[in-house]
Design a protein around this motif. Structure first.
Motif, PDB file in Angstrom:
ATOM      1  N   CYS A 145       0.848  -1.186   0.000  1.00  0.00           N
ATOM      2  CA  CYS A 145       0.000   0.000   0.000  1.00  0.00           C
ATOM      3  C   CYS A 145       0.884   1.236   0.000  1.00  0.00           C
ATOM      4  CB  CYS A 145      -0.904   0.005   1.222  1.00  0.00           C
ATOM      5  SG  CYS A 145      -1.875   1.518   1.427  1.00  0.00           S
ATOM      6  N   GLU A 146       0.665   2.106  -0.968  1.00  0.00           N
ATOM      7  CA  GLU A 146       1.431   3.343  -1.062  1.00  0.00           C
ATOM      8  C   GLU A 146       0.510   4.529  -0.833  1.00  0.00           C
ATOM      9  OE1 GLU A 146       3.409   3.869  -4.787  1.00  0.00           O
ATOM     10  OE2 GLU A 146       4.480   5.660  -4.129  1.00  0.00           O
ATOM     11  N   MET A 155       0.324   3.250  10.005  1.00  0.00           N
ATOM     12  CA  MET A 155      -0.508   2.675   8.936  1.00  0.00           C
ATOM     13  C   MET A 155      -0.823   1.237   9.303  1.00  0.00           C
ATOM     14  SD  MET A 155       1.218   4.136   5.439  1.00  0.00           S
ATOM     15  CE  MET A 155      -0.065   3.432   4.414  1.00  0.00           C
ATOM     16  N   GLY A 156      -1.846   0.714   8.687  1.00  0.00           N
ATOM     17  CA  GLY A 156      -2.201  -0.647   9.024  1.00  0.00           C
ATOM     18  C   GLY A 156      -3.094  -1.303   8.006  1.00  0.00           C
ATOM     19  N   TRP A 157      -3.511  -2.511   8.326  1.00  0.00           N
ATOM     20  CA  TRP A 157      -4.385  -3.322   7.491  1.00  0.00           C
ATOM     21  C   TRP A 157      -5.593  -3.793   8.289  1.00  0.00           C
ATOM     22  CZ3 TRP A 157      -3.383  -3.779   2.360  1.00  0.00           C
ATOM     23  CH2 TRP A 157      -2.092  -3.464   1.930  1.00  0.00           C
ATOM     24  N   TYR A 158      -6.732  -3.727   7.647  1.00  0.00           N
ATOM     25  CA  TYR A 158      -7.977  -4.277   8.170  1.00  0.00           C
ATOM     26  C   TYR A 158      -8.516  -5.251   7.129  1.00  0.00           C
ATOM     27  CZ  TYR A 158      -8.205  -0.625  11.771  1.00  0.00           C
ATOM     28  OH  TYR A 158      -7.956   0.188  12.844  1.00  0.00           O
ATOM     29  N   ILE A 177       3.540   0.697   2.997  1.00  0.00           N
ATOM     30  CA  ILE A 177       3.637  -0.448   3.893  1.00  0.00           C
ATOM     31  C   ILE A 177       3.396  -1.717   3.102  1.00  0.00           C
ATOM     32  CG2 ILE A 177       2.933   0.804   5.971  1.00  0.00           C
ATOM     33  CD1 ILE A 177       0.146  -0.510   5.640  1.00  0.00           C
ATOM     34  N   ALA A 178       3.779  -2.831   3.694  1.00  0.00           N
ATOM     35  CA  ALA A 178       3.539  -4.130   3.082  1.00  0.00           C
ATOM     36  C   ALA A 178       3.065  -5.092   4.171  1.00  0.00           C
ATOM     37  CB  ALA A 178       4.799  -4.649   2.414  1.00  0.00           C
ATOM     38  N   ARG A 237       7.303  -1.273   6.858  1.00  0.00           N
ATOM     39  CA  ARG A 237       7.074   0.082   6.383  1.00  0.00           C
ATOM     40  C   ARG A 237       8.308   0.604   5.661  1.00  0.00           C
ATOM     41  NH1 ARG A 237       4.446   4.882  10.172  1.00  0.00           N
ATOM     42  NH2 ARG A 237       4.070   6.380   8.505  1.00  0.00           N
ATOM     43  N   ASP A 238       8.093   1.296   4.565  1.00  0.00           N
ATOM     44  CA  ASP A 238       9.152   1.964   3.813  1.00  0.00           C
ATOM     45  C   ASP A 238       8.881   3.458   3.897  1.00  0.00           C
ATOM     46  OD1 ASP A 238      10.801   3.153   1.893  1.00  0.00           O
ATOM     47  OD2 ASP A 238      10.740   1.400   0.597  1.00  0.00           O
TER      48      ASP A 238
END
Length: 121
Positions: free
Chosen positions: A22-23, A34-37, A77-78, A70-71
């Motif tokens: 995700c960029e 940042m995160g993932w749901y 993020i990945a 995270r980059d």
């Protein structure tokens, strides 16, 4: 205009791996994490999966299998997902977050478009 652009996802057999990315395009001043749901089906509650800010935090059921990274240069993020299970099947959403206390996150209203992950048994 701010946009969260996701990539990755797809169909995989149980035990397999997938990587989501995700960029963030643009600036989100209220974001410091940042995160993932994920959402298993339309109408079901969106479930927290993982987040990265000053710390990393995972849903218990994915600990040891998923890794968030995270980059900061690319503002991205990945999510590396290993040992996938059928119950991981869902639409995964990237989210801009505020880490208001170590390990505690709040979405600040910016989401990716979602990417489908399907794990077959």
């Amino acid at each position: 205009q701010v946009e969260l652009v996701e990539s990755g996802g797809g169909l995989v057999q149980a035990g397999g791996s997938l990587r989501l990315s995700c960029e963030v395009l643009g600036s989100i001043p209220t974001m410091n994490a940042m995160g993932w749901y994920r959402q298993a089906a339309p109408g079901k509650e969106r479930e927290f999966v993982a987040a990265i800010g000053n710390s990393t935090y995972y849903l218990d059921s994915v600990k040891g299998r998923f890794t968030i990274s995270r980059d900061n240069v690319k503002n991205s993020i990945a999510l590396q997902m290993n040992s996938l299970k059928p119950e991981d099947t869902a639409k995964y959403y990237c989210a801009a977050l505020l880490e208001y206390k170590l390990g505690n996150y709040f979405p600040v209203g910016y989401w990716g478009q979602g990417t489908q992950v399907t794990v077959s048994s």
